[in-house]
Design an enzyme around this catalytic site. Sequence first.
Site, PDB file in Angstrom:
ATOM      1  CE1 TYR A  32      -4.270   1.089  -0.348  1.00 52.39           C
ATOM      2  CE2 TYR A  32      -3.698   2.796   0.982  1.00 52.39           C
ATOM      3  CZ  TYR A  32      -4.383   2.205   0.098  1.00 52.39           C
ATOM      4  OH  TYR A  32      -5.599   2.956  -0.131  1.00 52.39           O
ATOM      5  CG  HIS A  34       2.989   6.183   1.802  1.00 44.84           C
ATOM      6  ND1 HIS A  34       4.103   6.696   2.151  1.00 44.84           N
ATOM      7  CD2 HIS A  34       2.533   5.468   2.947  1.00 44.84           C
ATOM      8  CE1 HIS A  34       4.622   6.146   3.266  1.00 44.84           C
ATOM      9  NE2 HIS A  34       3.568   5.383   3.916  1.00 44.84           N
ATOM     10  N   GLY A  36       6.388   8.194   0.823  1.00 42.96           N
ATOM     11  CA  GLY A  36       7.413   7.774   1.868  1.00 42.96           C
ATOM     12  C   GLY A  36       7.999   6.479   1.518  1.00 42.96           C
ATOM     13  CG  HIS A  37       6.200   2.759   1.396  1.00 43.77           C
ATOM     14  ND1 HIS A  37       4.856   2.774   1.505  1.00 43.77           N
ATOM     15  CD2 HIS A  37       6.278   1.908   2.364  1.00 43.77           C
ATOM     16  CE1 HIS A  37       4.269   2.210   2.679  1.00 43.77           C
ATOM     17  NE2 HIS A  37       5.029   1.825   3.357  1.00 43.77           N
ATOM     18  CD  GLN A 148      14.145  11.213  11.287  1.00 43.90           C
ATOM     19  OE1 GLN A 148      14.541  11.560  10.352  1.00 43.90           O
ATOM     20  NE2 GLN A 148      13.582  11.749  12.249  1.00 43.90           N
ATOM     21  CB  SER A 185       1.022   6.195   8.150  1.00 44.90           C
ATOM     22  OG  SER A 185       0.481   5.194   8.449  1.00 44.90           O
ATOM     23  CB  SER A 186      -0.242   2.040   4.801  1.00 49.40           C
ATOM     24  OG  SER A 186       1.185   1.956   4.411  1.00 49.40           O
ATOM     25  NE  ARG A 187      -1.513   0.422  11.309  1.00 46.01           N
ATOM     26  CZ  ARG A 187      -0.232  -0.483  11.470  1.00 46.01           C
ATOM     27  NH1 ARG A 187       0.773   0.252  11.417  1.00 46.01           N
ATOM     28  NH2 ARG A 187      -0.287  -1.568  11.686  1.00 46.01           N
TER      29      ARG A 187
HETATM   30  P1  AMP Z   1       5.855  -0.172   6.137  1.00 44.86           P
HETATM   31  O1  AMP Z   1       5.236  -0.502   4.831  1.00 44.86           O
HETATM   32  O2  AMP Z   1       4.838   0.645   7.097  1.00 44.86           O
HETATM   33  O3  AMP Z   1       6.251  -1.376   6.946  1.00 44.86           O
HETATM   34  O4  AMP Z   1       6.866   0.935   6.028  1.00 44.86           O
HETATM   35  C1  AMP Z   1       8.090   0.408   5.167  1.00 44.86           C
HETATM   36  C2  AMP Z   1       9.160   1.395   5.463  1.00 44.86           C
HETATM   37  O5  AMP Z   1       8.771   2.438   4.687  1.00 44.86           O
HETATM   38  C3  AMP Z   1       9.571   1.509   6.636  1.00 44.86           C
HETATM   39  O6  AMP Z   1      11.027   1.368   6.654  1.00 44.86           O
HETATM   40  C4  AMP Z   1       9.104   2.915   7.269  1.00 44.86           C
HETATM   41  O7  AMP Z   1       9.771   3.386   8.126  1.00 44.86           O
HETATM   42  C5  AMP Z   1       9.052   3.479   5.664  1.00 44.86           C
HETATM   43  N1  AMP Z   1       8.104   4.846   5.930  1.00 44.86           N
HETATM   44  C6  AMP Z   1       6.978   4.733   6.319  1.00 44.86           C
HETATM   45  N2  AMP Z   1       6.145   5.683   6.146  1.00 44.86           N
HETATM   46  C7  AMP Z   1       7.288   6.633   5.763  1.00 44.86           C
HETATM   47  C8  AMP Z   1       7.179   8.092   5.456  1.00 44.86           C
HETATM   48  N3  AMP Z   1       6.206   8.845   5.669  1.00 44.86           N
HETATM   49  N4  AMP Z   1       8.250   8.611   5.084  1.00 44.86           N
HETATM   50  C9  AMP Z   1       9.561   7.964   4.939  1.00 44.86           C
HETATM   51  N5  AMP Z   1       9.467   6.649   5.141  1.00 44.86           N
HETATM   52  C10 AMP Z   1       8.500   5.984   5.493  1.00 44.86           C
END
Ligand code: AMP
Length: 278
Positions: A32, A34, A36-37, A148, A185-187
Amino acid sequence: MRLVKSITETKKIIKLEKNKGKIIGFVPTMGYLHKGHLSLVHIARRKSEFLVVSIFVNPTQFSPDEDLKKYPRDMKRDLKSLKQEGTDLVFYPSVKQIYPSDYKTYVQIKDLSRLLCGVSRPHHFRGVTTVVLKLFNIIKPDIAVFGQKDYQQAVIIKRMVKDLCLNIKILLGKIIREKDGLAMSSRNIYLSTQQRENATVLYQSLKWVKWSFNDGLTNPKKAIKKIRVMIKQNSGKVDYIVAVNKNTLEPVKRLKKGTLIALAAYFGKTRLIDNTIL
Ligand code: AMP
């Protein structure tokens, strides 16, 4: 770009690439995706010659009362974005591949996993380190990029890499935010319009603490108290707010340059995290 579900197949492809002398870059995600990822994918792309992104919603990092079942997914959109970013391989294993029925091994990082998010999510980091180590063993990356945004997670992964002598360079990507400052955030899609608006207080409170620190504030208790009030005024329920050493995650007596301010709060049922380093 190849989409591979099988561990054996992934290992085979990566072995071939390694034999060609390529630097393997890796970004683990739960999908999912965004911006950030994608910013992490971008960093990994620049630093590597064969880029692997995993999409795996890891059940062991969710407790039974959390959102595992309804965690958002959009594979089609994710694949499109990853292709645009120049990903070479998307590893997309099933839960059975990662945790077969006779699975018994877990990795736990002492102390660091018990602090901050570990207080209200006591099994969370055990799930994270277990899956990340398994992914590292499958993909054998030279570099891996984490955000971060999940600062504690990054500290824990770095600890694991050091303690277990893994030959992987861990890079940290900065927090990517929406226009109004809310950390992506995905959430965030769980939030109602009102909650979404209220949640911007998280960034505002972190901005406030940075500004106040630059203006001479050094008392962490004062800072935490004020942030708590700000969040409450915006109908948020605080899980934790801390001012800690950014390496040990232990509370600091005085705010100084490099202090990590980290927080988690609920808006409705949605738990959001954010942080800043002074
Ligand atoms: P997740 O899919 O939530 O497990 O996140 C995967 C990676 O993306 C993790 O290293 C998170 O820290 C990073 N991540 C999530 N949200 C952001 C964001 N807004 N900005 C930068 N990295 C992010």
